[in-house]
Design an enzyme around this catalytic site. Structure first.
Site, PDB file in Angstrom:
ATOM      1  N   SER A   1       6.899 -25.031 -20.595  1.00 38.78           N
ATOM      2  CA  SER A   1       7.475 -26.276 -20.096  1.00 38.78           C
ATOM      3  C   SER A   1       7.919 -27.164 -21.267  1.00 38.78           C
ATOM      4  O   SER A   1       8.797 -26.763 -22.038  1.00 38.78           O
ATOM      5  CB  SER A   1       6.478 -26.983 -19.185  1.00 38.78           C
ATOM      6  OG  SER A   1       7.094 -28.029 -18.480  1.00 38.78           O
TER       7      SER A   1
ATOM      8  N   ASP B   1      10.839 -22.473  -9.387  1.00 40.64           N
ATOM      9  CA  ASP B   1      10.871 -23.576 -10.344  1.00 40.64           C
ATOM     10  C   ASP B   1      12.285 -24.139 -10.421  1.00 40.64           C
ATOM     11  O   ASP B   1      13.245 -23.397 -10.625  1.00 40.64           O
ATOM     12  CB  ASP B   1      10.421 -23.054 -11.711  1.00 40.64           C
ATOM     13  CG  ASP B   1      10.266 -24.142 -12.747  1.00 40.64           C
ATOM     14  OD1 ASP B   1      10.510 -25.327 -12.443  1.00 40.64           O
ATOM     15  OD2 ASP B   1       9.898 -23.796 -13.894  1.00 40.64           O
TER      16      ASP B   1
END
Length: 323
Positions: free
Chosen positions: A165, A264
């Site tokens: 991330s 995602d």
């Protein structure tokens, strides 16, 4: 009579809130846990080290097969939006233990400073400083006391960086910087791991929201952690494909593994990133893995599950490091 009630001045729920008195309420994350002389599940040893007055790290040493064994090195940057979590948190300690054991690797998990107390680009500078510190262990003379795990067991011919991330974003930007700046001892980065990298931009891609773009959480989050970012959401640090961004052909590593998850919202831009790397003229090899049925950083939050998707991804990451 003055009121003692705190007022919220920035509400980034469900992630973080900032109050008028300067206090910060982090709404997501896990508690800090101590290092383990020998983890009972994996056999991995860990300890904390100080890199500078601002930067520290947790080192993980996979169980050795013999006392002089050399292991690949991974410098790892943790996830959680540049403003949450820690190299010392339960989520990341548990995950890195498992990855170190599976890869047979020496992992340096970097504790960089967080926004909003330390707005970006602080995290990038802290991460670069940590990388230089690790690489400096190959030098004969240093201004600091070397760590014996790194000097005795680190194999600098198998040197990797990576993160998830926000950490995947950091790893990308560190790789770009390493393409133009020499690391101490002329250490070369073999590979970079970008898991669910946090990239965004003003022009929607794929399934990214096409209405109320400026109100999208990903954009608001970036402007929260880097309020003075030149170009805002199209700053090259968050949008590697923005006009004026450094060419991806400058990436300073030999191979890249990009790991994405089907559900995602960052995946569409991650796939475009992979294609842009391929088209850039970069001389390395880029691989991409998209895990079906999973969402952002699923392998961090529940790495001990029996779900094949988690075990298979950790095995894939380990193979990239150890092969």
């Amino acid at each position: 009579m003055a009121s003692n009630t705190k007022e919220v001045i920035t509400d980034m729920s469900p992630v973080i809130k900032v109050y008028t008195d300067g206090t910060v309420d982090r709404l997501f994350g896990s508690p800090h846990v101590p290092p383990s002389p020998e983890d009972p599940i994996t056999g991995v040893s860990s300890k904390d080290v100080t890199i500078s007055s601002a930067v520290s790290a947790r080192l993980y040493l996979s169980k050795l097969t013999h006392p002089t064994q050399k292991l690949p090195i991974l410098v790892y940057y943790h996830s959680s939006a540049f403003c949450l979590e820690s190299a010392f948190s339960f989520f990341h300690h548990r995950y890195i233990n498992l990855l170190s054991a599976e890869a047979g690797a020496l992992i340096v998990s970097v504790e960089y400073r967080l926004a909003p107390e330390h707005p970006l680009p602080t995290a990038y500078e802290d991460s670069w400083d940590a990388l230089q510190w690790v690489c400096s262990h190959v030098l004969d003379q240093t201004h600091f006391k070397k760590d014996h795990w790194i000097t005795n067991h680190g194999d600098f011919t198998r040197f990797f960086i990576g993160g998830d991330s926000a950490g995947g974003n950091i790893a990308h930007n560190i790789a770009l910087r390493a393409g133009s700046e020499c690391l101490p001892g002329n250490v070369k980065i073999i590979g970079g791991i970008l898991s669910h990298p946090y990239f965004w931009g003003s022009n929607p891609i794929g399934n990214e929201p096409k209405e109320d773009v400026e109100e999208n959480f990903m954009q608001r989050l970036w402007l929260f952690v880097y309020p003075s970012a030149p170009g805002g959401i199209d700053n090259p640090l968050i949008n590697p494909m923005a006009d004026g961004a450094l060419s991806l052909s400058e990436l300073g590593c030999s191979k890249i593994l990009v790991c994405l998850a089907e559900k995602d919202q960052l995946t569409a831009r991650g796939l475009v990133y992979v294609e842009e790397v391929k088209k850039s003229g970069w001389k390395g090899e880029v691989e991409v893995v998209v895990v079906e049925g999973e969402d952002h950083c699923f392998h961090i939050y529940d790495p001990e599950t029996e779900k094949p998707s988690v075990k298979n991804l950790i095995k894939r990451l380990a193979a990239f490091i150890s092969q």
